[in-house]
Each structure stands twice: as C-alpha cells, then as structure tokens.
Enzyme design. Structure first.
Site, mmCIF file in Angstrom:
data_model
loop_
_atom_site.group_PDB
_atom_site.id
_atom_site.type_symbol
_atom_site.label_atom_id
_atom_site.label_comp_id
_atom_site.label_asym_id
_atom_site.label_seq_id
_atom_site.Cartn_x
_atom_site.Cartn_y
_atom_site.Cartn_z
ATOM 1 N N TYR A 67 0.961 -1.082 0.032
ATOM 2 C CA TYR A 67 0.015 -0.060 0.135
ATOM 3 C C TYR A 67 0.897 1.118 0.044
ATOM 4 C CZ TYR A 67 -3.194 3.725 1.702
ATOM 5 O OH TYR A 67 -3.786 5.029 1.864
ATOM 6 N N GLU A 99 -3.507 7.672 -4.013
ATOM 7 C CA GLU A 99 -3.476 6.560 -3.379
ATOM 8 C C GLU A 99 -3.419 5.161 -4.550
ATOM 9 O OE1 GLU A 99 -5.996 4.843 0.423
ATOM 10 O OE2 GLU A 99 -7.062 4.306 -1.702
#
Length: 403
Positions: free
Chosen positions: A125, A213
């Site tokens: 992530y 993101e």
C-alpha cells in the site's frame, strides 16, 4: 475533483509510472474488444473487469439485486462479456456508497498481473497526501496492501510507515530507497520500486493532486512494480493551470445540487438535516450550523454565498435548498460587510416573489451594514419571512420552526 481509476492510470503513464494496462468500456461489445486486445498482448486468458465509480470497496461491493461483485475476473471472452453485462448500467453498492449505491456507466477491462513466474508476488500500500499539521507532503505506505488496509491501520498501526517530504526540497533519493527497503525488496524489484516511488511523487506534484493512493502497489512474479489500482483527487483550486484535466470531471458521479451550486459559484455541501441554511462566509456558516444544532434542528446543508450575495445568488440558493424534501425551515444568516444588508434583503424579497409557493418558514438574520434598514424591508414586505438581528433571536425562531 475525483477521477476514475482508468483516468488516473492514464495520467500516471505520462509520468512513466507503470500501471496495470486496461481499456475503459461503456458497452459489452467494447469489453469483448478489450479482452481480445489484452489476450493478444499478454497471451493470457485471464482479464479483470472493474466497475468505474467514485467510491472504494468495489471488490467487496455488489450490484443491487444480484450477487455480481464490482470487480471480477474472467478467463474467457464469454465470461468477461457476462461480467461486464452484469455490471454496466447496474447500481453498485459498497461500504463507501451507502445503501443508495452508484450507477456504473463504465468498466475497466484490465490485464491479469497475477501470472506465475520465478518469484513470489506481493501486494503493498502507498499513498501521498498533504500533512497540514507539518506543512509537508507525506508518503504513507505499508507492506500489508490490498482491500483490508483500513483494518491494518486500525489493528496494527505499527505496520503503517510515513515519510515526510518538504515541498521545496522534493523527494530525495535516499527516501525512495528507504521506502523500497521497508517493503523488504531487493535486487531488480528494489530498483524498480525506487523508480516507481520517484515518478509517482513527481506525478503527485505535477498534477497538483490533493491525494494519490495506490492500493495495491504490486510486485509481479518477474519483479516489476506496478499500480494495480489508483485513486486520485485533484486540487480544484489548481485546475486553472490544468484546463485539460478539468475535462476529466464526471458530473454524473456528483450530487446534482452541488453541481448546480457550482454554476453560481456557491460553496454547497448537502447534509442530512432538516434546516437549510444560506450564509456568507465559511466561518459564519460553521457557526450557523452549530446554532441550528443547539436549537434542536439538524443542518440540511452547508451553503456559503460568498461576499457578493445578490438577488441571483439568493434565488439560486433558495432553489437548491428547496429541492431537499427533508427541509422544514430555511435560515439566512448574513453579515453585512462587503455587501450591504438591505441589498441582501431586497434580493430575498425578489427571489421569494419570483419562486412563489414557498410553504416552509424562512428566517432571515441580517447584521452589519444597514441591518436595521434590511429588517424594515423584510418586515414590511408582506411575505411569510421572519427577520432577526441577534443570533439568539434567529435561534429561537429556528427552534419554533422545527418543533
């Protein structure tokens, strides 16, 4: 301004950020063509079909009334066509959309990146956003990528790393290497990750993003580092520098009342309450919403008409607020500094007469320049509009209206 996944990935490619390749499709026929192209390029029978909406949780979400997930893998043209047909035109309900869900107008048919190879695959992530407290950009990343990143942040916050980057200095080479090291990478994967993070940060700055993101950030079996998914928000205030990016706005994904408010340069956010409010100035609007709460009501919206309120903006504000069936009263709270209160009062009267058939109480609190003249105009208008000078007076009138 939010972007769809396929739009964000297209922009990242301009900055040499490797992404999971795919094709945006509006019809089943286009999805079939996309599958053919992907199969010819990869020699792989698998392809993933992703619903394109401005919300997360698509993989766990379902099309209303069916068991069809918002993200699904097909291993043949027939399966891809079926999945695309089930998703397109349907309403996808996820944890972020709420029960109402969002209609899906496009799907992204993308290549399968989980192919076998000499090395294990891994999901990470990574996101970039502004840390307002420090006045610096921050890269947040974790070795635990995928759909459960929120759970990771809640249950094991020690697995979330942060790297702050001063805007004037930019991302330093040692910082990119540090991120790759904390991911536990080595060899070719390490080098590719350093390049990926560097180019991604350049994209964040170059595109004037407010948030970027990548989840998952993926290491393939042959040590490539690619963005499998991408969520990108652009700073609205920067669009004057990027006229080409403004064209990417998808109005169908936005609240219609907020879109209409934007046409009149009104700062509007729809809420779930029963008292509509129209105020000049963001600070006063927040205070007004607090006052509504203390009076026993719930704000139905945030509406800042700015410092140049006139008959046109007041009418537009009325029209937008009245579209909400939950509104039981409207409170107009104006501080006359740049704009005179009597001018606003005249605008309220004109808008009221023009719209007509307003069957809910309207409370107008005007304070500042020519406030007394404004109150006199309201009181003598013959309209069902109650005026107040003090905030406490307005609060009592709101309380009475929603009782």
């Amino acid at each position: 301004m939010n972007l769809h996944e396929y739009q964000a990935k297209g922009l990242l490619k301009n900055y040499n950020v490797p992404v999971q390749e795919g094709y945006a499709c509006s019809t089943v026929h286009e999805a079939e063509d996309a599958y053919r192209q992907i199969k010819s390029q990869t020699q792989n029978n698998f392809a993933v079909v992703k619903a394109q909406i401005h919300a997360g949780g698509r993989g766990k979400g379902k099309i209303a009334g069916t068991e069809q997930r918002g993200v699904a893998v097909g291993k043949s043209m027939e399966e891809v066509a079926t999945i695309a047909g089930n998703i397109l035109g349907g309403t996808l309900v996820t944890v972020q959309t709420g029960p109402a869900g969002k209609k899906v107008n496009k799907v992204l048919v993308a290549q399968d990146v989980y192919y076998p190879g000499p090395n294990p695959t891994k999901e990470f992530y990574l996101s970039i956003l502004l840390d307002r407290a420090k006045g610096e950009n921050v890269i947040m990343y974790s070795t635990e990528g995928g759909v459960e990143i929120e759970k990771v942040a809640h249950d094991t916050p020690d697995k979330i790393f942060k790297e702050w980057v001063h805007p004037s200095g930019g991302l330093q080479a040692f910082q990119a290497r540090k991120i790759a090291f904390n991911f536990g990478l080595s060899g070719e994967a390490f080098k590719n990750c350093v390049k990926f993070v560097t180019n991604l940060y350049n994209a964040y700055v170059g595109l004037d993003c407010s948030m970027l993101e990548i989840n998952p950030l993926f290491k393939t079996s042959d040590d490539k580092i690619i963005a499998v998914d991408c969520k990108m928000n652009l700073d609205d205030n920067s669009l004057m520098r990027h006229p080409d990016l403004e064209a990417l706005r998808d109005i169908s994904e936005e609240d219609p009342t907020e879109v209409e408010a934007g046409k009149y340069n009104l700062n509007f956010v729809k809420l779930d309450g029963n008292v509509g409010c129209m105020v000049n100035g963001a600070g006063l609007a927040m205070a007004t919403m607090d006052m509504i709460k203390l009076s026993g009501g719930e704000p139905a919206n945030f509406l800042d008409v700015g410092g140049t309120a006139n008959a046109q903006t007041v009418e537009a504000g009325f029209r937008i607020i009245l579209k909400d069936p939950n509104v039981k009263a409207i409170l107009i709270n104006i501080f006359g500094g740049i704009v005179r209160c009597d001018r606003v009062a005249a605008g309220v009267i004109e808008a009221y007469n023009k719209l007509g058939n307003i069957n809910i109480p309207i409370i107008v609190r005007l304070q500042g320049t020519n406030a007394e003249e404004a109150k006199k105009l309201i009181d003598e208008s013959g309209l069902k509009v109650e005026s107040a000078i003090l905030l406490s007076e307005a609060a009592e009138l709101v309380k009475k209206a929603v009782a």
